[in-house]
Design a protein around this motif. Structure first.
Motif, mmCIF file in Angstrom:
data_model
loop_
_atom_site.group_PDB
_atom_site.id
_atom_site.type_symbol
_atom_site.label_atom_id
_atom_site.label_comp_id
_atom_site.label_asym_id
_atom_site.label_seq_id
_atom_site.Cartn_x
_atom_site.Cartn_y
_atom_site.Cartn_z
ATOM 1 N N ILE A 90 0.842 -1.195 0.000
ATOM 2 C CA ILE A 90 0.000 0.000 0.000
ATOM 3 C C ILE A 90 0.874 1.241 0.000
ATOM 4 C CG2 ILE A 90 -1.681 1.326 1.332
ATOM 5 C CD1 ILE A 90 -2.859 -1.299 2.305
ATOM 6 N N CYS A 176 -2.949 -2.413 -5.740
ATOM 7 C CA CYS A 176 -3.406 -1.202 -5.048
ATOM 8 C C CYS A 176 -3.337 -0.004 -5.990
ATOM 9 C CB CYS A 176 -2.554 -0.925 -3.818
ATOM 10 S SG CYS A 176 -2.768 -2.152 -2.545
ATOM 11 N N TYR A 177 -2.288 0.033 -6.797
ATOM 12 C CA TYR A 177 -2.124 1.135 -7.749
ATOM 13 C C TYR A 177 -3.312 1.170 -8.705
ATOM 14 C CZ TYR A 177 0.088 3.969 -11.390
ATOM 15 O OH TYR A 177 0.377 4.935 -12.308
ATOM 16 N N GLY A 179 -6.264 0.099 -8.093
ATOM 17 C CA GLY A 179 -7.411 0.582 -7.339
ATOM 18 C C GLY A 179 -7.366 2.089 -7.168
ATOM 19 N N LEU A 180 -6.178 2.630 -6.862
ATOM 20 C CA LEU A 180 -6.037 4.070 -6.642
ATOM 21 C C LEU A 180 -6.302 4.851 -7.929
ATOM 22 C CD1 LEU A 180 -2.832 4.174 -4.421
ATOM 23 C CD2 LEU A 180 -5.129 4.824 -3.752
ATOM 24 N N GLN A 206 -9.329 6.543 -0.186
ATOM 25 C CA GLN A 206 -8.452 5.588 -0.851
ATOM 26 C C GLN A 206 -8.661 4.150 -0.369
ATOM 27 O OE1 GLN A 206 -4.814 7.754 -0.051
ATOM 28 N NE2 GLN A 206 -4.795 8.561 -2.128
ATOM 29 N N LYS A 209 -11.770 2.380 -1.751
ATOM 30 C CA LYS A 209 -11.629 2.073 -3.177
ATOM 31 C C LYS A 209 -10.671 0.905 -3.396
ATOM 32 C CE LYS A 209 -14.085 4.682 -5.866
ATOM 33 N NZ LYS A 209 -14.889 4.189 -6.984
ATOM 34 N N MET A 210 -9.770 0.703 -2.438
ATOM 35 C CA MET A 210 -8.796 -0.372 -2.591
ATOM 36 C C MET A 210 -9.285 -1.690 -2.000
ATOM 37 S SD MET A 210 -4.951 1.034 -2.110
ATOM 38 C CE MET A 210 -5.200 1.804 -0.549
ATOM 39 N N ARG A 211 -10.429 -1.660 -1.313
ATOM 40 C CA ARG A 211 -10.852 -2.842 -0.568
ATOM 41 C C ARG A 211 -10.942 -4.075 -1.461
ATOM 42 N NH1 ARG A 211 -16.400 -2.823 2.764
ATOM 43 N NH2 ARG A 211 -17.100 -2.411 0.666
ATOM 44 N N VAL A 213 -9.518 -4.710 -4.514
ATOM 45 C CA VAL A 213 -8.238 -5.241 -4.996
ATOM 46 C C VAL A 213 -7.435 -5.824 -3.840
ATOM 47 C CG1 VAL A 213 -7.902 -4.003 -7.140
ATOM 48 C CG2 VAL A 213 -7.368 -2.885 -4.995
ATOM 49 N N LEU A 214 -7.624 -5.282 -2.633
ATOM 50 C CA LEU A 214 -6.890 -5.829 -1.490
ATOM 51 C C LEU A 214 -7.341 -7.247 -1.186
ATOM 52 C CD1 LEU A 214 -6.393 -2.909 1.044
ATOM 53 C CD2 LEU A 214 -4.646 -4.285 -0.081
ATOM 54 N N VAL B 289 -11.193 -3.761 -11.951
ATOM 55 C CA VAL B 289 -10.869 -2.600 -11.119
ATOM 56 C C VAL B 289 -11.983 -1.582 -11.260
ATOM 57 C CG1 VAL B 289 -9.260 -0.743 -10.681
ATOM 58 C CG2 VAL B 289 -8.431 -2.976 -11.314
#
Lengths: 300, 289
Positions: A90, A176-177, A179-180, A206, A209-211, A213-214, B289
């Motif tokens: 992250i 994460c990228y 997702g960001l 952030q 939004k990343m949940r 992909v995490l 995504v």
């Protein structure tokens, strides 16, 4: 959710079903077959019932104690690398540039460890961490710290964890990228106008939004670390002693090393059931998140 | 007041500096630089070692080769038992990639466009094969491929790698296909396209990116896997990564040669990364995504 219901779609799935059945179901049937039989060699098998399974799950037997020890060892390994790779991934993703030529360079450099054959990853670290000819081992020893991964279990663990972090953190960071990148600029601007702190932006914009992909990242990393074989095998061969013998290493030792078909097959089945159970938990979490998101999409 | 109207209140210059600065973490550049150095150091060491003579490697610590030598590479390119390893690795990877994508395309279409009896369970079962430890399959595969006479051929490895690559391909392609609006299919059918013609002429060009990304991932996971590849081959189809164990000889370890072989296994990876660099992240998120 408005996909039409049509059972003819099965025809399109058939080729995949055929190949996966050939390469997954047939071998698994062989494994099940072996797991309930014993042999004196010469291809003469006789029925052994649940004998192998009882031995496998009995901590007082030789086999059971070894397998259970490697199970805990493997679980500890997975927990350690997740605890390092997820926060680090992250942090790296947050630090990545968003535009310009730097993006391409960073992406290519970061993806490089992912494309290295797994035994070459092992070779790279085996060499890199050696005290006599490796940069890392040499440097650490020069600092006055006694470091030798061949004889010291702690050093062996540190080496293998560092290797896994080197190998796979980029995967978490890249996810994460992605997702960001999907967060519209307007969100940040709105946050700035509201005077939101850096932490608030992370926590309320952030991270949510990343949940998704995490979850994928944790799923892939947990699964792959739980079946890790090649890399530690090349570096330490499971040693010193048994200190880095993970589940897959134990299994290959049984199956291909000692050709202990019954024991190896029973262990394969238990191993696979554990993986299936964990996989199911993640899959449910993922589909629930999908459903939630499509509901949100429908509402707005 | 919506975020859109807010945007106009913020000077454009401020907005661009913000986006250049990444995601707004102070000290981000340092974190990233340190991380990249950490990634590159072991690779640097491997490359440097491949350019040294064995005498120099074992005699002491030098950060740069005193005398650059290409002998290690020359050995690999002139010795058939070395370069055949590359040829067999690349051939099973290629077969596997074509096979996985060819089989996965129609299945991914079915999952993304229709509901059918048992679709969710089927999808989970496929996914679970991607997650199954290869160690479980080593022994049964050995028996299976010996029995059908494919043992020690690139086909055995290519088929064995389908175990995890076909589900992965279905997974990624399904993600990309779900991003294509269904109106396109319906319009094409109304225009009188048959399903195969629509799929080849209209649909595949639309998801060309997705197919490229999927090919990359199939390539990647087949290229890096060794346990099954080594179990299923002995002499003829031995992958390069397994050939590397040959560097242990009576005279001790040939470190320079080992490092050179390692460097050469990095090359195909770096080449393909360059082509998919803008889609890597999306692909790792399995098109979601």
């Amino acid at each position: 959710m408005d996909r039409p219901y049509d059972n003819r779609a099965w025809l399109l799935v058939l080729p995949v079903l055929a190949i996966v059945a050939f390469s997954a179901v047939i071998p698994l049937m062989t494994v099940v077959n072996y797991s309930v039989q014993d042999t004196f060699g010469n291809n003469q098998f006789f029925w052994n019932g649940t004998g192998w399974f009882r031995e496998l799950l009995d901590p007082s037997s030789d086999l059971g104690s070894r397998v259970i020890a490697s199970f805990w060892r493997n679980l500890a390994f997975s927990a350690i690398i997740l605890a390092i790779e997820v926060p680090l991934g992250i942090a790296v993703a947050l630090a990545m540039p968003r535009a310009g030529w730097k993006v391409a360079v960073t992406l290519v450099l970061m993806a490089m460890p992912l494309l290295v054959p797994w035994n070459v990853v092992g070779t790279i670290w085996q060499v890199f961490a050696r005290g006599d000819i490796g940069l890392l081992g040499y440097a650490v020893n020069r600092l006055g710290i006694d470091y030798n991964y061949v004889s010291d279990p702690v050093a062996a663990w540190v080496t293998i964890v560092a290797m896994d972090v080197w190998h796979w953190t980029s995967l978490v960071a890249l996810l994460c990228y992605a997702g960001l990148k999907s967060i519209p600029d307007a969100y940040y601007q709105a946050a700035r106008i509201d005077g939101a702190s850096r932490w608030a932006v992370f926590r309320f914009i952030q991270l949510p939004k990343m949940r998704r992909v995490l979850i994928i990242a944790v799923l892939l990393r947990f699964m792959d670390s739980f079946m890790i074989y090649t890399e530690p095998f090349v570096v330490t061969g499971g040693g010193p002693g048994n200190s880095t013998t993970f589940l897959s290493i134990e299994l290959v030792k049984l199956a291909l090393g000692q050709f202990d078909l019954g024991k190896a097959a029973a262990m394969s089945i238990v191993y696979n059931l554990i993986i299936l159970a964990v996989c199911w938990v993640f899959y449910t979490a993922m589909t629930n998140l999908d459903a939630e998101r499509s509901k949100e999409g429908a509402a707005s | 007041m919506s975020a859109e109207t807010m945007t106009q209140a913020v000077p454009a210059a401020a907005a661009t500096t913000a986006s250049r600065r990444g995601f707004g973490v102070s000290g981000g550049g340092i974190t990233l630089s340190l991380y990249l150095i950490f990634l590159m150091l072991p690779i640097y060491w491997l490359v440097i070692m491949s350019l040294k003579t064995n005498a120099e490697i074992t005699s002491g610590m030098t950060l740069w080769p005193q005398q650059i030598t290409f002998d290690n590479y020359r050995t690999i390119f002139t010795d058939a038992s070395w370069y055949n390893g590359y040829i067999s690795s690349l051939s099973y990877v290629a077969i596997n990639t074509v096979l996985s994508i060819g089989l996965a395309l129609p299945a991914a279409y079915a999952f993304s466009r229709y509901r059918f009896l048992g679709d969710k369970h089927l999808f989970f079962w496929l996914l679970s094969n991607r997650m199954a430890p290869p160690a479980i399959f080593a022994l049964p595969f050995f028996n299976l491929y010996s029995a059908i006479g494919l043992f020690d051929t690139p086909w055995a490895v290519a088929l064995a790698h389908c175990l995890f690559n076909v589900p992965l391909a279905v997974w990624i392609l399904e993600g990309f296909m779900s991003g294509v609006p269904r109106e396109i299919d319906e319009t094409a059918y109304l225009d009188g396209y048959s399903f195969p013609r629509f799929f080849a002429r209209i649909f595949m060009p639309i998801i060309a990116n997705g197919i490229g990304v999927t090919a990359f991932f199939c390539f990647m996971f087949s290229w890096v896997e060794l346990l099954l590849a080594r179990t299923l081959t002995t002499v003829n189809a031995k992958p390069i990564a397994a050939t590397m164990t040959r560097t242990v000889s009576a005279a001790g370890m040939d470190w320079g040669l080992l490092a050179a072989a390692g460097v050469l296994t990095l090359v195909p990876g770096v080449l393909v990364i360059w082509f998919v660099r803008n889609h890597i992240a999306k692909g790792f998120a399995l098109g979601r995504v």
